[in-house]
Design a protein around this motif. Structure first.
Motif, PDB file in Angstrom:
ATOM      1  N   CYS A 121      15.808  58.550   3.170  1.00  0.00           N
ATOM      2  CA  CYS A 121      14.366  58.367   3.262  1.00  0.00           C
ATOM      3  C   CYS A 121      14.035  56.876   3.352  1.00  0.00           C
ATOM      4  O   CYS A 121      14.485  56.086   2.508  1.00  0.00           O
ATOM      5  CB  CYS A 121      13.688  58.977   2.039  1.00  0.00           C
ATOM      6  SG  CYS A 121      11.886  58.755   2.029  1.00  0.00           S
ATOM      7  N   PRO A 122      13.245  56.467   4.342  1.00  0.00           N
ATOM      8  CA  PRO A 122      12.870  55.060   4.447  1.00  0.00           C
ATOM      9  C   PRO A 122      11.899  54.625   3.345  1.00  0.00           C
ATOM     10  O   PRO A 122      11.712  53.434   3.120  1.00  0.00           O
ATOM     11  CB  PRO A 122      12.232  54.948   5.831  1.00  0.00           C
ATOM     12  CG  PRO A 122      11.847  56.323   6.207  1.00  0.00           C
ATOM     13  CD  PRO A 122      12.750  57.254   5.467  1.00  0.00           C
ATOM     14  N   ARG A 123      11.310  55.569   2.637  1.00  0.00           N
ATOM     15  CA  ARG A 123      10.382  55.232   1.547  1.00  0.00           C
ATOM     16  C   ARG A 123      11.105  55.011   0.218  1.00  0.00           C
ATOM     17  O   ARG A 123      10.888  54.017  -0.456  1.00  0.00           O
ATOM     18  CB  ARG A 123       9.355  56.349   1.358  1.00  0.00           C
ATOM     19  CG  ARG A 123       8.422  56.533   2.514  1.00  0.00           C
ATOM     20  CD  ARG A 123       7.454  57.659   2.220  1.00  0.00           C
ATOM     21  NE  ARG A 123       6.633  57.954   3.384  1.00  0.00           N
ATOM     22  CZ  ARG A 123       5.827  58.981   3.462  1.00  0.00           C
ATOM     23  NH1 ARG A 123       5.706  59.822   2.449  1.00  0.00           N
ATOM     24  NH2 ARG A 123       5.124  59.183   4.547  1.00  0.00           N
ATOM     25  N   CYS A 124      11.961  55.992  -0.145  1.00  0.00           N
ATOM     26  CA  CYS A 124      12.592  55.935  -1.474  1.00  0.00           C
ATOM     27  C   CYS A 124      14.099  55.707  -1.418  1.00  0.00           C
ATOM     28  O   CYS A 124      14.739  55.571  -2.459  1.00  0.00           O
ATOM     29  CB  CYS A 124      12.286  57.214  -2.253  1.00  0.00           C
ATOM     30  SG  CYS A 124      13.096  58.689  -1.575  1.00  0.00           S
ATOM     31  N   ASP A 125      14.683  55.702  -0.248  1.00  0.00           N
ATOM     32  CA  ASP A 125      16.105  55.469  -0.010  1.00  0.00           C
ATOM     33  C   ASP A 125      17.008  56.572  -0.559  1.00  0.00           C
ATOM     34  O   ASP A 125      18.191  56.371  -0.768  1.00  0.00           O
ATOM     35  CB  ASP A 125      16.531  54.099  -0.553  1.00  0.00           C
ATOM     36  CG  ASP A 125      17.825  53.618   0.086  1.00  0.00           C
ATOM     37  OD1 ASP A 125      18.021  53.876   1.300  1.00  0.00           O
ATOM     38  OD2 ASP A 125      18.648  53.014  -0.622  1.00  0.00           O
ATOM     39  N   ARG A 126      16.462  57.752  -0.762  1.00  0.00           N
ATOM     40  CA  ARG A 126      17.262  58.895  -1.214  1.00  0.00           C
ATOM     41  C   ARG A 126      17.809  59.650  -0.005  1.00  0.00           C
ATOM     42  O   ARG A 126      17.190  59.675   1.052  1.00  0.00           O
ATOM     43  CB  ARG A 126      16.402  59.868  -2.035  1.00  0.00           C
ATOM     44  CG  ARG A 126      15.821  59.278  -3.273  1.00  0.00           C
ATOM     45  CD  ARG A 126      16.879  59.175  -4.336  1.00  0.00           C
ATOM     46  NE  ARG A 126      16.242  58.684  -5.558  1.00  0.00           N
ATOM     47  CZ  ARG A 126      16.779  58.805  -6.728  1.00  0.00           C
ATOM     48  NH1 ARG A 126      17.925  59.394  -6.870  1.00  0.00           N
ATOM     49  NH2 ARG A 126      16.163  58.324  -7.775  1.00  0.00           N
TER      50      ARG A 126
END
Length: 114
Positions: free
Chosen positions: A90-95
């Motif tokens: 995920c580009p938002r949370c890096d998960r």
């Protein structure tokens, strides 16, 4: 080059649709191709021109909409577009994100007549 077999299938499907509609000629074919579909757009355009010769699609434009990879992030509870389709994070949370929502499409969307 598997794009040639894809082009032949597109021509067959579009030619059959034209015949069913009583149309003599198709001037444009609209496709949606996902970034993960494994199709090289330029190779498909080249192959399409060859496959369309002698058919109602001869000289038709192949209009391709390229679809980015969109995944569902369970942590953000949102669909996000990947900036790098090789990294499913995920580009938002890096998960890590594994549920692909868009990006594998290979769809014939529309046909245009002159």
């Amino acid at each position: 080059m598997h794009e040639l077999s894809i082009a032949h299938n597109i021509v067959t499907i579009a030619s059959n649709a034209a015949a069913e509609a009583g149309v003599d000629r198709i001037s444009a074919v609209h496709l949606r191709i996902g970034a993960l579909a494994g199709v090289v757009a330029d190779a498909l355009r080249f192959s399409f021109a060859i496959a369309a010769e002698g058919t109602p699609l001869a000289g038709a434009d192949l209009i391709i909409e390229e679809v980015p990879v969109v995944v569902f992030c369970p942590d953000c509870n949102a669909e996000v577009t990947l900036t790098n389709p090789r990294l499913f994070r995920c580009p938002r949370c890096d998960r890590p994100c594994g549920q692909i929502v868009h990006g594998r499409e290979l769809e014939l969307v529309a046909l245009e007549t002159p």
